[in-house]
Design an enzyme around this catalytic site. Sequence first.
Site, PDB file in Angstrom:
ATOM      1  NE  ARG A 123      -4.413  -1.034   0.028  1.00 62.70           N
ATOM      2  CZ  ARG A 123      -4.706  -1.856  -1.049  1.00 62.70           C
ATOM      3  NH1 ARG A 123      -3.361  -2.066  -1.944  1.00 62.70           N
ATOM      4  NH2 ARG A 123      -5.637  -2.354  -1.215  1.00 62.70           N
ATOM      5  CD  GLU A 177      -2.032   4.030  -5.867  1.00 62.42           C
ATOM      6  OE1 GLU A 177      -3.113   3.613  -6.712  1.00 62.42           O
ATOM      7  OE2 GLU A 177      -1.263   3.267  -5.161  1.00 62.42           O
ATOM      8  CG  HIS A 195      -2.350   0.111  -7.208  1.00 62.54           C
ATOM      9  ND1 HIS A 195      -2.848   0.723  -6.287  1.00 62.54           N
ATOM     10  CD2 HIS A 195      -2.536  -1.213  -6.750  1.00 62.54           C
ATOM     11  CE1 HIS A 195      -3.387   0.014  -5.143  1.00 62.54           C
ATOM     12  NE2 HIS A 195      -2.990  -1.037  -5.816  1.00 62.54           N
TER      13      HIS A 195
END
Length: 525
Positions: A232, A261, A279
Amino acid sequence: MSRMKVLIADSINEKGISELEEVAEVVVNTTITPEELLDAIKDFDAIVVRSRTKVTREVIEAAPRLKIIARAGVGVDNVDVKAATDRGIMVINAPESTSITVAEHSIGLMLALARKIAIADRSVKEGKWEKNRFMGIELNGKTLGIIGMGRIGSQVVVRTKAFGMDIMVYDPYISKEAAEEMGVTVTDLETLLRESDIVTIHVPLTPETRHLISEDEFKLMKDTAFIVNCARGGIIDEDALYRALKDGEIAGAALDVFEEEPPEGSPLLELENVVLTPHIGASTSEAQRDAAIIVANEIKTVFQGGAPRNVLNMPVMDSETYKSLKPYIELAEKMGAIIAQALPGNIEKLDVTYCGELAEMQFDILTRTMLQAILNPILTEPVNLINAPSIAKKRGIMVTEARRSESDGYRSIIIATAESDRGGFSVEATHIKEPTIIGINGYRVDVKPEGTMIIARYRDLPGTIGAIGTKLGQHGINIATMQVGRKEIGGEAVMVLKVDQSVPAEVIEEVKKLDNVDDAVAIEI
């Protein structure tokens, strides 16, 4: 009875949709906006999301029918789990679906760093042939430090051992036996950082793990070391990482997750010794298929009255544990129902002690069941196993659990003591082929909790029992069984009567006015 309705708010594998269509009406809207969701959610019993759709408190409060929020994946950063819990809505995910996929991606990033694959690829595409520039290192013989040995960390161990790596692990929750079985060395974080050639992170983002790796931690690492994060964003302090890379404190980093992000404007984008991916750790067709099927089956299980395995906001147990606890779940429910009716005033405290075999088991679900039975009759809002603890906390009810190995000759006993602004009440029970009450307010009895019961406190003097029986008979109420618990002749005693009819409140009031009767209450189970 109308079918349940499920909203698919993000793209999931078709196999998951097909599974859901067997038990529910499924609506697929993978472009739904936050405003549209707020309006539509009122008509659905379950919603399935990935990472795009945000299930906020506002959405949850606009969803009177919602029973399940399903995340087709692992992380639930986009779901307000607390708001769901407060409303008694299950939050489920598919933790096992991505374990192998993320582990493989982590190892891919390790290899990309060790062999400088990303910048070598870029160089060739620019028309260059710089073989000497891209001297790499082998993984064989290197020390890998794994922070977090859950599902993904364990899969990394299996695969990196095949590379011939020595593995150190930092995880406060791993047992010595489990570590020995996997062939890893358990150590503290400081030692792991000092001695590892590559560090890979596999822990959730919590207040405790935010910026777990920051300036001081980078100073501990070898200047030849690499760090990988597929867990994370936020676990690594990215500003500190940038400085460590620029100053040569570590040799390189690979990130699949970021504090923001996408990481627009991040100085990490400028560095050559950083490998970045958007990701995609869980983004394989196999993982997406498995995630969709897992959450679909979990929703089906709930709709069909079963117990799901991957609930984030209530206890989860295997089938054998559930089978062992099932008789006591029924017992805890009956005990809670008795307390709800017998305790005078507003409950302020509940102490539950688990004795004997239960003391060694996962008894949280029993306390939740008891709380649900206590709170449901006194609240207008729905109470279930998910939100019972949070509702109790919100109402200022202190709940404590204790365990005791002794069980007075029984296999297991549950002792529940409740206190209110007007007094207290305790009930002690076990399961002997069926639920059995063995104690009321410290007095021994032997009663099956079912039907209509009258619990009376009285002074054990001649004629008192007869007077109670006569009074009930005057109102056409027949006594089926009677149990008396006392500690001394002529002292205070407890009587439990099972009767064949419901007992009106005015009859109980008349019983309470009889000589030597201190209190009486009717209980419906």
